[in-house]
Write an enzyme that holds these catalytic residues in place. Structure first.
Site, PDB file in Angstrom:
ATOM      1  N   GLU A 172       0.815  -1.220   0.000  1.00  0.00           N
ATOM      2  CA  GLU A 172       0.000   0.000   0.000  1.00  0.00           C
ATOM      3  C   GLU A 172       0.850   1.273   0.000  1.00  0.00           C
ATOM      4  O   GLU A 172       0.341   2.367  -0.132  1.00  0.00           O
ATOM      5  CB  GLU A 172      -0.915   0.019   1.237  1.00  0.00           C
ATOM      6  CG  GLU A 172      -2.113  -0.914   1.162  1.00  0.00           C
ATOM      7  CD  GLU A 172      -1.813  -2.313   1.697  1.00  0.00           C
ATOM      8  OE1 GLU A 172      -0.634  -2.723   1.697  1.00  0.00           O
ATOM      9  OE2 GLU A 172      -2.773  -2.996   2.114  1.00  0.00           O
TER      10      GLU A 172
ATOM     11  N   TRP B 177       1.535  -6.190  26.052  1.00  0.00           N
ATOM     12  CA  TRP B 177       1.959  -6.709  24.755  1.00  0.00           C
ATOM     13  C   TRP B 177       3.346  -7.333  24.815  1.00  0.00           C
ATOM     14  O   TRP B 177       4.272  -6.760  25.382  1.00  0.00           O
ATOM     15  CB  TRP B 177       2.000  -5.581  23.729  1.00  0.00           C
ATOM     16  CG  TRP B 177       0.645  -5.109  23.312  1.00  0.00           C
ATOM     17  CD1 TRP B 177      -0.548  -5.687  23.628  1.00  0.00           C
ATOM     18  CD2 TRP B 177       0.346  -3.960  22.526  1.00  0.00           C
ATOM     19  NE1 TRP B 177      -1.577  -4.974  23.074  1.00  0.00           N
ATOM     20  CE2 TRP B 177      -1.060  -3.909  22.393  1.00  0.00           C
ATOM     21  CE3 TRP B 177       1.106  -2.975  21.908  1.00  0.00           C
ATOM     22  CZ2 TRP B 177      -1.712  -2.914  21.674  1.00  0.00           C
ATOM     23  CZ3 TRP B 177       0.462  -1.986  21.193  1.00  0.00           C
ATOM     24  CH2 TRP B 177      -0.928  -1.952  21.076  1.00  0.00           C
TER      25      TRP B 177
ATOM     26  N   LYS C 106      -0.957 -10.743  23.619  1.00  0.00           N
ATOM     27  CA  LYS C 106      -1.350  -9.929  24.760  1.00  0.00           C
ATOM     28  C   LYS C 106      -1.421 -10.823  25.985  1.00  0.00           C
ATOM     29  O   LYS C 106      -2.350 -11.596  26.150  1.00  0.00           O
ATOM     30  CB  LYS C 106      -2.684  -9.231  24.493  1.00  0.00           C
ATOM     31  CG  LYS C 106      -2.745  -7.884  25.138  1.00  0.00           C
ATOM     32  CD  LYS C 106      -3.807  -7.019  24.512  1.00  0.00           C
ATOM     33  CE  LYS C 106      -3.566  -5.563  24.902  1.00  0.00           C
ATOM     34  NZ  LYS C 106      -4.569  -4.667  24.426  1.00  0.00           N
TER      35      LYS C 106
HETATM   36  P1  AMP Z   1       3.622  -6.536   1.962  1.00  0.00           P
HETATM   37  O1  AMP Z   1       2.570  -5.587   1.574  1.00  0.00           O
HETATM   38  O2  AMP Z   1       3.354  -7.937   1.519  1.00  0.00           O
HETATM   39  O3  AMP Z   1       4.964  -6.059   1.531  1.00  0.00           O
HETATM   40  O4  AMP Z   1       3.639  -6.630   3.557  1.00  0.00           O
HETATM   41  C1  AMP Z   1       3.826  -5.480   4.333  1.00  0.00           C
HETATM   42  C2  AMP Z   1       4.042  -5.851   5.771  1.00  0.00           C
HETATM   43  O5  AMP Z   1       5.249  -6.591   5.933  1.00  0.00           O
HETATM   44  C3  AMP Z   1       4.214  -4.671   6.677  1.00  0.00           C
HETATM   45  O6  AMP Z   1       2.985  -4.085   7.039  1.00  0.00           O
HETATM   46  C4  AMP Z   1       4.962  -5.279   7.847  1.00  0.00           C
HETATM   47  O7  AMP Z   1       4.086  -5.942   8.733  1.00  0.00           O
HETATM   48  C5  AMP Z   1       5.838  -6.301   7.190  1.00  0.00           C
HETATM   49  N1  AMP Z   1       7.191  -5.751   7.000  1.00  0.00           N
HETATM   50  C6  AMP Z   1       7.731  -5.262   5.881  1.00  0.00           C
HETATM   51  N2  AMP Z   1       9.012  -4.895   6.072  1.00  0.00           N
HETATM   52  C7  AMP Z   1       9.298  -5.137   7.360  1.00  0.00           C
HETATM   53  C8  AMP Z   1      10.453  -4.956   8.201  1.00  0.00           C
HETATM   54  N3  AMP Z   1      11.599  -4.471   7.736  1.00  0.00           N
HETATM   55  N4  AMP Z   1      10.338  -5.311   9.495  1.00  0.00           N
HETATM   56  C9  AMP Z   1       9.196  -5.816   9.985  1.00  0.00           C
HETATM   57  N5  AMP Z   1       8.089  -6.009   9.259  1.00  0.00           N
HETATM   58  C10 AMP Z   1       8.127  -5.684   7.969  1.00  0.00           C
END
Ligand code: AMP
Length: 546
Positions: free
Chosen positions: A335, A450, A445
């Site tokens: 997004e 958390w 939780k």
């Molecule tokens: P996507 O749209 O498939 O790329 O997924 C996005 C989600 O991946 C984000 O909202 C995060 O929850 C997770 N995410 C992406 N990059 C990271 C990162 N460097 N560290 C932790 N979570 C991440």
């Protein structure tokens, strides 16, 4: 006069519609001889350059126009990172059609839902995905034509068209751009943890602005002298915008195709003397493990971009200490086009700290580039302070961030201040570094407090015997939820529950300590190579009996 009462100027700058075809034109004109190297499914390596890429992309445009594709029409791709895929991207987007990148790792039902929802008219697919295409075709009535991204020899048996036949003989004299920068350029569906996948449509303007954002030194900082390899697939949030950013920089481009196993990646990294590379942590974990086992060195790699999920400390240390490679840790989401933050290029205050303290900051998800704004809020939507401790719902705003999902009518998903809720939970410290502590849905939780599953699993993944680790919430009679640690060991290793608990001891708060540890032979991965915690939760609805 404009909205705020300021005057429009008559004696002004030129106006460019900011459309993505300009990246291909720029690369061809100013870096025309710069190499583009691509490896197909059969292992064959093709060498091309930006001048040829642009010419062939225009020929692809001509073929699409001749076939009746018009601005706004959706053309899907089901393909890995190859030269033909990049040519197809620019061919589609250059004429104002919308390039819909589809993830071949999704289930059939999701794929047919996505293709039908997008009303894709054509599908350009890698030949190795022919079985998927054959299953999908009868379920996608709007799909008029399938073209395989191959030559005649590589075309699957019975297929009626291939890319070389499509563009062969077409004129490269096609007009690109010159339409509104607000036109749609790309479409990508998020895997959707609940309900149906949701479409995110990017405009040309948002893609161009995103490219300028990620090009900054603080973010990916690509240079013309770089050789960039794209491991993260083009169907995963546009390969993080790299196909645009690499061409804007005029860097050499290396496309590894479908073979992403460690030996194949290593071969290409060395053969092409790659300096910059981007991929999800699992790819790197496997590669580092392979290098260690074979006592191999990375001779050219300087920077790796790691994102998509949190970069484990062990991975960052291995790159730094064993290979002298700088890690850029990025956070973002489909997004957001997808950049949100990047970590690695530190502020003056952090750069003055000792290397260990700096590493602590590098492990955070990082700071926003210009063009992204973020806030963390409590349950009631009130802003929380940037003290590095209080964690809250992470919300973001910017010109390359979604306002409404594709096909959802006028329904904006923004809050009253115009921010998009990422579904992530995090802290922001006084230096402006974001740290993701969890996905809202993955939160544990315990007794009303958390526990960060991400933090515990990152530490556990640093155990010398661990290949991957996951922490999930399991219902508990007293505390409502307690953490369960799930570990996949490195090949040939055995370990006990006690070993892992002892390893965590002293590294996390006592009440964060997992109640149990289980070892699995396979870790379920989602379509973009991330841990699939939904499946893990289904697999472990309660603590396993002992
Ligand atoms: P996507 O749209 O498939 O790329 O997924 C996005 C989600 O991946 C984000 O909202 C995060 O929850 C997770 N995410 C992406 N990059 C990271 C990162 N460097 N560290 C932790 N979570 C991440």
């Amino acid at each position: 006069m404009n909205r705020n009462g300021a005057q429009d100027v008559d004696d002004r700058m030129q106006h460019w519609e900011m459309t993505v075809d300009r990246f291909a034109v720029h690369a061809a004109r100013w870096h025309g001889a710069r190499e583009v190297v691509s490896r197909d499914a059969d292992g064959r390596v093709t060498r091309s350059n930006y001048a040829s890429l642009e010419r062939r992309a225009r020929q692809c445009s001509a073929a699409l126009l001749a076939g009746g594709i018009r601005p706004g029409d959706r053309v899907a791709t089901l393909a890995m990172n190859t030269l033909r895929h990049v040519e197809a991207w620019y061919g589609i987007m250059g004429i104002g059609a919308v390039c819909h990148t589809v993830n071949p790792r999704l289930f059939d039902e999701q794929l047919s839902y996505i293709l039908n929802h997008a009303a894709d008219r054509w599908l350009l697919a890698d030949p190795q995905f022919a079985p998927i295409v054959e299953r999908l075709r009868p379920k996608c009535p709007a799909l008029e034509r399938v073209v395989y991204l191959s030559d005649a020899a590589g075309r699957p048996p019975g297929a009626d068209a291939d890319f070389e036949a499509l563009i062969g003989g077409q004129s490269a004299d096609v007009r690109w751009g010159e339409f509104s920068e607000h036109s749609a350029a790309g479409l990508c569906y998020t895997s959707g943890t609940t309900g149906n996948p949701k479409g995110v449509q990017y405009s040309h303007r948002s893609q161009v602005l995103h490219t300028l954002m990620v090009g900054t030194y603080e973010a990916f900082g690509l240079a013309a002298r770089d050789t960039a390899m794209l491991i993260v697939p083009m169907f995963h949030a546009n390969a993080w915008g790299l196909p645009f950013a690499v061409m804007a920089a005029g860097a050499k481009l290396v496309l590894p195709g479908p073979k992403l196993d460690p030996p194949s990646l290593y071969e290409l990294l060395e053969q092409e003397q790659v300096t910059f590379c981007g991929g999800v942590p699992t790819v790197w974990q496997l590669l580092l493990d392979y290098l260690r086992g074979k006592r191999l060195r990375l001779s050219s790699l300087k920077r790796v971009l790691i994102g998509g999920s949190a970069c484990p400390e062990a991975v960052m240390r291995a790159f730094r200490d064993e290979h002298g490679v700088e890690v850029l840790h990025g956070w973002g989401m489909t997004e957001m086009s997808p950049i949100g933050t990047a970590s690695g290029r530190h502020t003056a205050a952090v750069a003055a700290l000792d290397p260990e303290a700096q590493l602590g900051y590098s492990l955070k998800q990082g700071r926003v580039p210009f063009g992204v704004d973020m806030k963390i809020t409590d349950d009631a939507g009130r802003r929380l302070p940037h003290d590095g401790h209080q964690s809250g719902y992470l919300k973001v705003a910017g010109p390359a961030i979604l306002e409404r999902y594709f096909g959802d009518g006028e329904r904006s998903v923004l809050d009253a201040e115009g921010y998009f809720d990422t579904g992530d939970i995090g802290t922001i410290d006084a230096e402006g570094y974001l740290q993701i502590t969890d996905r809202a849905k993955d939160l544990i939780k315990s007794g009303g407090e958390w526990i960060s599953s991400v933090e515990v699993e990152n530490i556990a993944a640093g155990h010398p015997k661990a290949l991957m680790a996951a922490v999930i919430a399991v219902p508990h009679p007293k505390w409502r939820e307690r953490p369960l640690l799930i570990v996949k060991l490195k090949p040939g290793e055995t370990a006990t529950r006690e070993e892992f608990l002892a390893f965590l001891e002293g590294k996390i708060a006592k009440w964060w300590m997992p109640d149990d540890v289980v070892f699995v032979s396979e870790m379920p991965l989602g379509a973009t190579g991330k841990l699939d915690k939904k499946r893990l939760r289904a697999q472990f609805p309660e603590f396993p009996p002992h």
